[in-house]
Enzyme design. Structure first.
Site, PDB file in Angstrom:
ATOM      1  N   THR A   1       0.828  -1.205   0.000  1.00 56.14           N
ATOM      2  CA  THR A   1       0.000   0.000   0.000  1.00 56.14           C
ATOM      3  C   THR A   1       0.863   1.255   0.000  1.00 56.14           C
ATOM      4  OG1 THR A   1      -1.897  -1.050   1.070  1.00 56.14           O
ATOM      5  CG2 THR A   1      -1.688   1.331   1.332  1.00 56.14           C
TER       6      THR A   1
ATOM      7  N   GLN B   1       0.199 -10.191  -5.665  1.00 61.67           N
ATOM      8  CA  GLN B   1      -0.244 -11.581  -5.744  1.00 61.67           C
ATOM      9  C   GLN B   1       0.637 -12.401  -6.679  1.00 61.67           C
ATOM     10  OE1 GLN B   1      -2.341 -12.752  -3.701  1.00 61.67           O
ATOM     11  NE2 GLN B   1      -3.420 -10.931  -2.970  1.00 61.67           N
TER      12      GLN B   1
ATOM     13  N   SER C   1       4.164  -6.907  -1.409  1.00 65.21           N
ATOM     14  CA  SER C   1       4.309  -7.105   0.041  1.00 65.21           C
ATOM     15  C   SER C   1       4.937  -8.459   0.309  1.00 65.21           C
ATOM     16  CB  SER C   1       2.947  -7.043   0.737  1.00 65.21           C
ATOM     17  OG  SER C   1       2.456  -5.733   0.811  1.00 65.21           O
TER      18      SER C   1
ATOM     19  N   HIS D   1       4.171 -10.444   3.008  1.00 63.93           N
ATOM     20  CA  HIS D   1       3.358 -11.404   3.761  1.00 63.93           C
ATOM     21  C   HIS D   1       2.470 -12.272   2.875  1.00 63.93           C
ATOM     22  CE1 HIS D   1      -0.672  -9.331   3.761  1.00 63.93           C
ATOM     23  NE2 HIS D   1       0.100  -8.306   3.462  1.00 63.93           N
TER      24      HIS D   1
ATOM     25  N   THR E   1      13.306   4.629  10.110  1.00 68.34           N
ATOM     26  CA  THR E   1      14.323   3.620  10.404  1.00 68.34           C
ATOM     27  C   THR E   1      13.964   2.295   9.752  1.00 68.34           C
ATOM     28  OG1 THR E   1      14.779   4.669  12.536  1.00 68.34           O
ATOM     29  CG2 THR E   1      15.532   2.399  12.248  1.00 68.34           C
TER      30      THR E   1
ATOM     31  N   CYS F   1      -8.818  -6.540   2.140  1.00 75.06           N
ATOM     32  CA  CYS F   1      -8.822  -5.132   2.524  1.00 75.06           C
ATOM     33  C   CYS F   1     -10.214  -4.526   2.510  1.00 75.06           C
ATOM     34  CB  CYS F   1      -7.907  -4.337   1.594  1.00 75.06           C
ATOM     35  SG  CYS F   1      -6.188  -4.859   1.691  1.00 75.06           S
TER      36      CYS F   1
END
Length: 393
Positions: A77, A182, A202, A204, A242, A338
Site C-alpha cells: 500500500t 499476488q 508485500s 506477507h 528507520t 482489505c
C-alpha cells in the site's frame, strides 16, 4: 460442524500466507546479529546496515534486478502510494489511467490525486476482468501521464497483459506501474525483462513477514519521484524512517525459497499449485450451484473465485458463507481482505458486468503448499456442507 481435533484448512493465502520455516529461522538470526539502527555509525549499527544491504542484494538476485532498484517500505500500500503520488508530485496534473479492477490501495492513491488536479480514468474490463485492449491507443493519448494496472487481481484472480501495455507505454514515454503483490507470491519475474517502470509488492503474501514491502523502480524514474513524507534520508531519500533489517531478511528468505521452487519446478509453486487448484475446481463444479468467476486460464495459479447460488439458483451471501465455512474448519474470504469487512456489492464484479444480484455472492479460495492434495475431497465435502447448512438456516 468440525470438532477441536479435526484439521483446519487454510484457503486464504491471498490475504496472507503463513510464515515459511526458512523465513522464521532467518529472522531469528537477523534479530540476534543485526538488531541495531542501520543509520548508526558504531559497530552494532554497521552490523544492522550490512544485514539490510545483504537482504537487498538477495532480493535483487531473486528478481533479476540491481540492488539500487529496490526500495523497502511498510508494504505494498505504501509502495503504491509512493509510486503514483510521488511521481505525480514532480509534474503538472494530467491523466492517470488505472484498471476498473484495481486494489483499493491504488484506487485510494488515485483518489488523492484528483484533489491535486489530476483526472483518473478507469480502463474498462471484460466479463473475465481483463482490460479491453481496444481502448489501448485512446487511453495512452494525452493527457495521460501515468498508467497503473494490477497484474494479478486479488479478488477474481485474473492476470492482465502487462507486457503488452508496458511496451506501448514505453513507446510513448509514459511511466507504467503494476501492483504485483499476488503474482510475486507465486513466482519471481525477471525485472530486467519486464516492460514495467515501477512494481510494488508485500512480503506477507509470499510467506514472509507482515510490515514490509518493496518498490522496484527504474533509476531514471527514481530521479522523478518525491517522497511522501519528510524525515531522514533512508532509502535514497525516498522513504524516511528507520529500516528494519529483520523484516528485510525475512522477505529476502521468502523470495529465495520462491525462486528456488521456480528454478526446480517443484510442486510448491507454478504448475504444481495450479494443478491443485484445478483439481479442487473440478470437485467444486460437480455442484451446479458453484460457477467460476474471473478468467478460466489466465489467472493466478493458486487462486479460485466462484459465485455461489442456492438450490433455486438464487445468489447466496459470500460473507455469510465465509462464516459458515469457518464453522466447518475452512478459512476463505469473500473478496479482497482489505474490503471484506463491509457487506456491500463487489466493485470488481460490478466492473466485470456481473448482475447486481450476484455482486455479493463471490467466494475466494486461495491455496498454498501446505495443502495436501489427498485432503481435497474432504475440503470439497466441507464446502458443500457449509452451503447446505447456510441454505437451510
Amino acid at each position: 460442524m468440525t470438532g477441536p481435533e479435526d484439521p483446519y484448512f487454510y484457503l486464504d493465502a491471498c490475504a496472507t500466507a503463513p510464515l515459511r520455516e526458512s523465513v522464521i529461522s532467518c529472522m531469528v538470526r537477523a534479530q540476534q546479529d543485526g538488531w541495531g539502527n542501520p543509520s548508526s555509525l558504531h559497530r552494532i549499527g554497521c552490523d544492522a546496515a550490512e544485514s539490510l544491504e545483504r537482504a537487498r542484494l538477495s532480493i535483487s538476485a531473486s528478481l533479476g534486478a540491481e540492488r539500487s532498484d529496490i526500495l523497502f517500505s511498510s508494504g505494498a500500500t505504501e509502495s503504491a502510494h509512493l509510486a503514483l503520488i510521488g511521481l505525480a508530485k514532480t509534474q503538472s496534473p494530467g491523466r492517470l489511467v488505472i484498471s476498473a479492477v484495481e486494489h483499493p490501495a491504488v484506487a485510494a492513491a488515485a483518489h488523492q490525486l484528483v484533489a491535486c488536479g489530476w483526472t483518473v480514468e478507469r480502463w474498462p474490463v471484460d466479463a473475465y476482468g481483463q482490460i479491453q485492449m481496444q481502448h489501448l491507443d485512446r487511453l495512452l493519448q494525452p493527457p495521460t501521464k501515468i498508467v497503473s494496472l494490477i497484474w494479478g487481481q486479488s479478488e477474481v484472480g485474473t492476470l492482465q497483459p502487462i507486457q503488452a501495455v508496458g511496451e506501448a507505454c514505453r513507446s510513448k514515454h509514459i511511466p507504467f506501474h503494476t501492483d504485483a503483490t499476488q503474482v510475486l507470491s507465486q513466482g519471481c519475474p525477471n525485472w530486467s525483462e519486464l516492460q514495467v517502470d515501477l512494481l510494488t509488492a508485500s512480503a506477507h503474501k509470499c510467506g514472509g513477514p507482515r510490515g514490509i514491502g518493496l518498490l522496484l523502480i527504474r533509476q531514471e524514474i527514481a530521479e522523478r519521484i518525491q517522497p511522501l513524507f519528510a524525515g531522514g534520508q533512508q532509502e535514497n531519500g525516498l522513504r524516511a524512517g528507520t529500516e528494519c533489517p529483520v523484516l528485510a531478511q525475512g522477505m529476502a528468505a521468502a523470495f529465495r525459497e520462491i525462486a528456488s521452487c521456480q528454478a526446480h519446478q517443484v510442486e510448491a509453486s507454478g504448475s504444481g499449485i495450479a494443478r491443485l487448484r484445478d483439481a479442487l475446481l473440478a470437485l467444486l463444479c460437480q455442484n451446479d450451484a458453484i460457477r467460476l468467476s474471473g478468467h478460466p486460464r489466465e489467472r493466478l495459479p493458486h487462486h479460485l473465485s466462484v459465485l455461489i447460488s442456492d438450490r433455486h439458483g438464487q445468489p447466496m451471501s459470500g460473507r455469510a458463507l465465509v462464516r459458515a465455512l469457518d464453522r466447518e474448519g475452512i478459512a476463505a474470504s469473500s473478496g479482497s481482505a482489505c474490503s471484506s469487512g463491509r457487506d456491500s456489492d463487489s466493485p470488481v464484479l460490478a466492473a466485470m458486468g456481473v448482475d447486481p444480484a450476484w455482486q455479493r455472492s463471490g467466494l475466494r479460495l486461495s491455496l498454498g503448499n501446505w495443502i495436501d492434495p489427498a485432503t481435497l475431497p474432504n475440503i470439497n465435502n466441507r464446502i458443500q456442507i457449509a452451503i447446505d447448512r447456510l441454505e437451510h438456516n
